[in-house]
Design a protein around this motif. Structure first.
Motif, PDB file in Angstrom:
ATOM      1  N   GLY A  35       0.831  -1.203   0.172  1.00 10.54           N
ATOM      2  CA  GLY A  35      -0.059   0.078   0.077  1.00 10.54           C
ATOM      3  C   GLY A  35       0.722   1.391  -0.018  1.00 10.54           C
ATOM      4  N   PHE A  36       2.165   1.465   0.582  1.00 11.26           N
ATOM      5  CA  PHE A  36       2.812   2.576   0.879  1.00 11.26           C
ATOM      6  C   PHE A  36       3.702   2.546  -0.356  1.00 11.26           C
ATOM      7  N   LEU A  37       4.116   1.454  -0.972  1.00  9.98           N
ATOM      8  CA  LEU A  37       4.731   1.683  -2.372  1.00  9.98           C
ATOM      9  C   LEU A  37       3.751   2.049  -3.511  1.00  9.98           C
ATOM     10  N   HIS A  38       2.660   1.906  -3.357  1.00 13.25           N
ATOM     11  CA  HIS A  38       1.712   2.124  -4.333  1.00 13.25           C
ATOM     12  C   HIS A  38       1.595   3.846  -4.304  1.00 13.25           C
ATOM     13  N   HIS A  39       1.160   4.260  -3.178  1.00 13.67           N
ATOM     14  CA  HIS A  39       1.149   5.838  -2.923  1.00 13.67           C
ATOM     15  C   HIS A  39       2.566   6.326  -3.461  1.00 13.67           C
ATOM     16  N   ALA A  40       3.549   5.850  -3.116  1.00 14.09           N
ATOM     17  CA  ALA A  40       4.997   6.434  -3.023  1.00 14.09           C
ATOM     18  C   ALA A  40       5.352   6.450  -4.663  1.00 14.09           C
ATOM     19  N   LEU A  41       4.603   5.497  -5.553  1.00 13.47           N
ATOM     20  CA  LEU A  41       4.875   5.417  -6.849  1.00 13.47           C
ATOM     21  C   LEU A  41       4.115   6.741  -7.587  1.00 13.47           C
ATOM     22  N   HIS A  42       2.772   6.918  -7.008  1.00 10.79           N
ATOM     23  CA  HIS A  42       1.972   7.943  -7.723  1.00 10.79           C
ATOM     24  C   HIS A  42       2.808   9.361  -7.198  1.00 10.79           C
ATOM     25  N   ALA A  43       3.323   9.191  -6.018  1.00  8.50           N
ATOM     26  CA  ALA A  43       3.948  10.587  -5.581  1.00  8.50           C
ATOM     27  C   ALA A  43       5.434  11.070  -6.108  1.00  8.50           C
TER      28      ALA A  43
END
Length: 288
Positions: free
Chosen positions: A121-129
């Protein structure tokens, strides 16, 4: 610079493929702007003055730095230098991800490689950010806004205390693991392994004894070695020695149980270093 090295305006002009008069005029303009006489003009040539020596040395250093910058800019444009940040959820002590990273660093030593180990979940958001360039995770992010490429699969292994009766079993299948107590960490790929356990061990009237705890993979394995319960890991966990634990492959009727990995990146990410890494992935795993 050439006039100082050749001690001749005419030879320097010939090497630069310009008229000697043009070179002489430009040198005079520079001397006027600096307020310093750079060359002593004589019939035998042009010689750098004592006042001009430090200026020529500075100019030579600036030219070298410009050439270095140009070389580095070309390397970054080609993906041979720069920076790449990879997010992952598996151990780097062994497995395909470790091999891919080691090979990438061998081929492109001037690329600074950063790692971020967090849950999916964190990596998903970090990818978009834009915090990371690439996420290597199990399962499917289910996000049409990012691009995906399937990678490798890793064997699923059961971690047993070294005195557990199943250690003597020649080949372990899922049904051998029924009635056992399992604990998995909340770190990925723990949730995927929980779902796998539940899917393989559930039967009418029986729910497998599986729980999750908010502890690291290493501490889960430490508790396994104490004989508290069993756990599942992917084969990338085999790079570290764990005293008191025996790892055994889990088998399906059709072969070894495996868990799939994929990589994700933003479609608008034009990083040359990312392009190089994806090229290495395609080369190493063409059938993925």
């Amino acid at each position: 610079m050439l006039a100082a090295e050749t001690r001749s305006f005419s030879r320097a002009a010939a090497l630069l493929r310009i008229k000697q008069a043009t070179l002489s005029r430009n040198v005079l303009l520079l001397e006027h702007r600096l307020g310093v006489k750079l060359f002593e003009r004589r019939t035998r040539g042009a010689f750098v003055t004592p006042e001009g020596l430090p200026i020529i040395a500075t100019a030579r250093r600036i030219l070298t730095e410009v050439e270095t910058l140009q070389t580095r800019a070309r390397a970054m444009r080609n993906g041979d230098a720069g920076e790449l940040t990879i997010g992952f959820c598996s151990s780097l002590t062994a497995g395909d991800l470790r091999f891919a990273i080691v090979e990438f660093q061998r081929r492109f030593p001037d690329v600074r490689l950063n790692g971020v180990e967090r849950d999916r979940g964190f990596l998903h958001h970090a990818l978009h950010a834009g915090v990371i360039d690439l996420a290597v995770v199990t399962g499917d992010l289910g996000d049409p806004g990012v691009r995906r490429r399937p990678l490798w699969s890793e064997r699923v292994l059961v971690a047993l205390p070294d005195e557990h009766p199943l250690v003597e079993t020649e080949r372990i299948y899922w049904h051998d693991l029924r009635r056992q107590t399992f604990v998995l960490g909340t770190q990925d790929p723990g949730p995927d392994l929980v779902r796998l356990l539940q899917a393989r061990l559930a039967e009418p009237g029986y729910e497998p004894d599986v729980e999750t705890q908010d502890v690291s993979r290493e501490n889960v394995l430490a508790m396994v070695s104490a004989g508290w319960f069993l756990t599942l890991v992917s084969e990338s966990a085999l790079g570290v020695n764990h005293p008191g634990i025996i790892f055994r492959e889990v088998h399906e009727p059709t072969g070894q149980a495996r868990i799939d990995y994929g990589c994700y990146w933003r479609s608008d990410d034009t990083s040359p270093a990312l392009r190089r890494f994806l090229g290495l992935i395609r080369e190493r795993y063409p059938d993925a």
